[in-house]
Motif scaffolding. Sequence first.
Motif, PDB file in Angstrom:
ATOM      1  N   LYS A 184      -6.812  -5.054 -11.429  1.00  0.00           N
ATOM      2  CA  LYS A 184      -7.964  -5.045 -12.330  1.00  0.00           C
ATOM      3  C   LYS A 184      -8.022  -6.316 -13.176  1.00  0.00           C
ATOM      4  O   LYS A 184      -9.101  -6.878 -13.418  1.00  0.00           O
ATOM      5  N   PHE A 189     -12.845  -1.524  -4.315  1.00  0.00           N
ATOM      6  CA  PHE A 189     -13.189  -1.705  -5.726  1.00  0.00           C
ATOM      7  C   PHE A 189     -14.601  -1.224  -6.023  1.00  0.00           C
ATOM      8  O   PHE A 189     -15.505  -1.337  -5.186  1.00  0.00           O
ATOM      9  N   GLU A 214     -12.191  -1.946 -10.924  1.00  0.00           N
ATOM     10  CA  GLU A 214     -11.244  -0.836 -10.814  1.00  0.00           C
ATOM     11  C   GLU A 214     -10.867  -0.613  -9.349  1.00  0.00           C
ATOM     12  O   GLU A 214     -11.736  -0.399  -8.508  1.00  0.00           O
ATOM     13  N   PRO A 215      -9.560  -0.676  -9.016  1.00  0.00           N
ATOM     14  CA  PRO A 215      -9.139  -0.499  -7.618  1.00  0.00           C
ATOM     15  C   PRO A 215      -8.898   0.961  -7.251  1.00  0.00           C
ATOM     16  O   PRO A 215      -8.558   1.783  -8.106  1.00  0.00           O
ATOM     17  N   ARG A 216      -9.066   1.254  -5.974  1.00  0.00           N
ATOM     18  CA  ARG A 216      -8.769   2.586  -5.442  1.00  0.00           C
ATOM     19  C   ARG A 216      -8.158   2.448  -4.050  1.00  0.00           C
ATOM     20  O   ARG A 216      -8.478   1.503  -3.335  1.00  0.00           O
ATOM     21  N   TRP A 219       1.962   2.340  -8.589  1.00  0.00           N
ATOM     22  CA  TRP A 219       0.515   2.217  -8.479  1.00  0.00           C
ATOM     23  C   TRP A 219      -0.119   1.844  -9.813  1.00  0.00           C
ATOM     24  O   TRP A 219      -1.053   1.048  -9.850  1.00  0.00           O
ATOM     25  N   GLU A 220       0.398   2.372 -10.906  1.00  0.00           N
ATOM     26  CA  GLU A 220      -0.168   2.047 -12.213  1.00  0.00           C
ATOM     27  C   GLU A 220       0.023   0.565 -12.532  1.00  0.00           C
ATOM     28  O   GLU A 220      -0.892  -0.098 -13.040  1.00  0.00           O
ATOM     29  N   ILE A 280      -7.402  -1.373  -0.084  1.00  0.00           N
ATOM     30  CA  ILE A 280      -7.683  -1.080  -1.488  1.00  0.00           C
ATOM     31  C   ILE A 280      -9.096  -1.567  -1.776  1.00  0.00           C
ATOM     32  O   ILE A 280      -9.408  -2.737  -1.532  1.00  0.00           O
ATOM     33  N   ARG A 315      -2.361  -1.272 -10.217  1.00  0.00           N
ATOM     34  CA  ARG A 315      -3.750  -1.077 -10.653  1.00  0.00           C
ATOM     35  C   ARG A 315      -4.101  -2.005 -11.805  1.00  0.00           C
ATOM     36  O   ARG A 315      -5.157  -2.652 -11.802  1.00  0.00           O
ATOM     37  N   TYR A 323       0.827  -1.211   0.000  1.00  0.00           N
ATOM     38  CA  TYR A 323       0.000   0.000   0.000  1.00  0.00           C
ATOM     39  C   TYR A 323       0.863   1.262   0.000  1.00  0.00           C
ATOM     40  O   TYR A 323       0.584   2.216  -0.746  1.00  0.00           O
ATOM     41  N   CYS A 364       2.235   1.856  -3.388  1.00  0.00           N
ATOM     42  CA  CYS A 364       1.176   2.318  -4.286  1.00  0.00           C
ATOM     43  C   CYS A 364       0.854   3.785  -4.051  1.00  0.00           C
ATOM     44  O   CYS A 364       0.640   4.559  -4.988  1.00  0.00           O
TER      45      CYS A 364
END
Length: 241
Positions: free
Chosen positions: A86, A106, A92-94, A78-79, A104, A82, A68, A71
């Motif tokens: 996914k 979704f 889609e994660p956040r 993070w990209e 994280i 991500r 984390y 990220c």
Amino acid sequence: MNDAIELKLLANLPIPIGMELYFTAPTLKQIISMGDHHYDRIISTLLINKDSSEDMSASGLSSFEIFYVNCDANPEYWELARLGLKAHLQMEPRLGESRNEVFIYFDDNPELKLNNHNFEYFQSLIIYSHHVSFDKEEYKPANDKAKALIEKLQEGKNEILRKKEQIYSLASKISGIAWKSNAVNIFNVFDMTIFQFHDALNRLEQVDNYLFTIQGIYAGNVDSKKINLSHLHWSRKLKGD
């Protein structure tokens, strides 16, 4: 990994890892569309492990917390993460935080989340489905510059885990499966998941070994007394299963 998980991976069925959160192995077509070497970097990012270096172990953070932090601190990291999340969770994660934890989540639903409770299980599914093998690496500073780099890694500024490449000569392996197997061909091989692909590769090798051994016994070139014939069958469990 138990038989129920293996059967779901073989059938390409989703595996629950949390509330309405399901793991699926990507297909060869998905991996190739990302670029196989780029995909290797994605997998390396997802498999970050606190035990891969003494510095990370000493930090007192869990593997998920280190993941984390990376990220959150590094947009490039993070990209990669991500894209990997996914690809395996189909949402889609956040990044999210609460008073008690980082996580994280979704699809804008904080209840659908990866955290300390299920992240290692998620990683184990990646390792098993991809037939990943990697070496534990230690970071030993040779000079002040190297020491500074380790400190940055510990703070989450760069990718930490270096993994032994597990997807190499992908094109030749795909070609081998497509032209050797009776059921798989060049038109449908790319619809296989990464788990199905490795399973087919290993199973074809096992079938060949079985046939060569049987032919050797019949021809008198192999001493059957030195072989446990009850274990000699092309359908036996693969090593590591």
